[in-house]
Design a protein around this motif. Sequence first.
Motif, PDB file in Angstrom:
ATOM      1  N   ASN A   7       0.820  -1.202   0.000  1.00  0.00           N
ATOM      2  CA  ASN A   7       0.000   0.000   0.000  1.00  0.00           C
ATOM      3  C   ASN A   7       0.860   1.260   0.000  1.00  0.00           C
ATOM      4  O   ASN A   7       0.346   2.349  -0.173  1.00  0.00           O
ATOM      5  N   TYR A   8       2.147   1.089   0.193  1.00  0.00           N
ATOM      6  CA  TYR A   8       3.095   2.197   0.208  1.00  0.00           C
ATOM      7  C   TYR A   8       4.089   2.004  -0.915  1.00  0.00           C
ATOM      8  O   TYR A   8       4.701   0.950  -1.034  1.00  0.00           O
ATOM      9  N   LEU A   9       4.256   3.021  -1.751  1.00  0.00           N
ATOM     10  CA  LEU A   9       5.148   2.941  -2.901  1.00  0.00           C
ATOM     11  C   LEU A   9       6.365   3.831  -2.701  1.00  0.00           C
ATOM     12  O   LEU A   9       6.261   4.918  -2.122  1.00  0.00           O
ATOM     13  N   SER A  10       7.491   3.391  -3.223  1.00  0.00           N
ATOM     14  CA  SER A  10       8.692   4.224  -3.197  1.00  0.00           C
ATOM     15  C   SER A  10       8.589   5.260  -4.309  1.00  0.00           C
ATOM     16  O   SER A  10       7.764   5.148  -5.228  1.00  0.00           O
ATOM     17  N   ILE A  11       9.448   6.249  -4.248  1.00  0.00           N
ATOM     18  CA  ILE A  11       9.471   7.262  -5.302  1.00  0.00           C
ATOM     19  C   ILE A  11       9.813   6.609  -6.645  1.00  0.00           C
ATOM     20  O   ILE A  11       9.215   6.940  -7.666  1.00  0.00           O
ATOM     21  N   ALA A  12      10.725   5.651  -6.638  1.00  0.00           N
ATOM     22  CA  ALA A  12      11.093   4.964  -7.880  1.00  0.00           C
ATOM     23  C   ALA A  12       9.887   4.248  -8.481  1.00  0.00           C
ATOM     24  O   ALA A  12       9.685   4.278  -9.705  1.00  0.00           O
ATOM     25  N   GLU A  13       9.079   3.606  -7.640  1.00  0.00           N
ATOM     26  CA  GLU A  13       7.884   2.908  -8.131  1.00  0.00           C
ATOM     27  C   GLU A  13       6.865   3.895  -8.697  1.00  0.00           C
ATOM     28  O   GLU A  13       6.255   3.638  -9.737  1.00  0.00           O
ATOM     29  N   VAL A  14       6.689   5.020  -8.032  1.00  0.00           N
ATOM     30  CA  VAL A  14       5.750   6.039  -8.510  1.00  0.00           C
ATOM     31  C   VAL A  14       6.236   6.606  -9.839  1.00  0.00           C
ATOM     32  O   VAL A  14       5.456   6.749 -10.786  1.00  0.00           O
ATOM     33  N   ARG A  46       7.731   7.557   1.103  1.00  0.00           N
ATOM     34  CA  ARG A  46       6.743   6.625   0.550  1.00  0.00           C
ATOM     35  C   ARG A  46       5.475   7.395   0.215  1.00  0.00           C
ATOM     36  O   ARG A  46       5.176   8.434   0.800  1.00  0.00           O
ATOM     37  N   ILE A  47       4.730   6.840  -0.743  1.00  0.00           N
ATOM     38  CA  ILE A  47       3.455   7.413  -1.156  1.00  0.00           C
ATOM     39  C   ILE A  47       2.404   6.321  -1.005  1.00  0.00           C
ATOM     40  O   ILE A  47       2.599   5.199  -1.500  1.00  0.00           O
ATOM     41  N   ARG A  48       1.328   6.630  -0.297  1.00  0.00           N
ATOM     42  CA  ARG A  48       0.245   5.658  -0.154  1.00  0.00           C
ATOM     43  C   ARG A  48      -0.405   5.427  -1.507  1.00  0.00           C
ATOM     44  O   ARG A  48      -0.620   6.364  -2.277  1.00  0.00           O
ATOM     45  N   ARG A  49      -0.725   4.177  -1.810  1.00  0.00           N
ATOM     46  CA  ARG A  49      -1.381   3.828  -3.071  1.00  0.00           C
ATOM     47  C   ARG A  49      -2.667   4.641  -3.247  1.00  0.00           C
ATOM     48  O   ARG A  49      -2.928   5.185  -4.315  1.00  0.00           O
ATOM     49  N   ALA A  50      -3.463   4.752  -2.197  1.00  0.00           N
ATOM     50  CA  ALA A  50      -4.726   5.496  -2.278  1.00  0.00           C
ATOM     51  C   ALA A  50      -4.477   6.972  -2.583  1.00  0.00           C
ATOM     52  O   ALA A  50      -5.222   7.579  -3.369  1.00  0.00           O
ATOM     53  N   ASP A  51      -3.434   7.558  -2.006  1.00  0.00           N
ATOM     54  CA  ASP A  51      -3.111   8.965  -2.273  1.00  0.00           C
ATOM     55  C   ASP A  51      -2.673   9.155  -3.725  1.00  0.00           C
ATOM     56  O   ASP A  51      -3.058  10.129  -4.372  1.00  0.00           O
TER      57      ASP A  51
END
Length: 64
Positions: A7-14, A46-51
């Motif tokens: 549910n939490y993405l790294s900056i690289a994943e985003v 990290r960035i929440r998937r929902a955000d």
Amino acid sequence: MASRIRNYLSIAEVCAELDIARSTFNDWRTKGRAPRCIKLPNGSIRIRRADLDAWVEQHCEEAA
């Protein structure tokens, strides 16, 4: 627990998902235009998937 972590993405994943350079994401963050970020105790961001999903939806609607 693994699903909770996803549910939490790294900056690289985003950046990979949005197909943008990390410098673009950093620029957006500096200007307050990036999705909401969370800073972990170890300094990682990290960035929440929902955000991220809400941010993408909002920005796609603005462009349409």
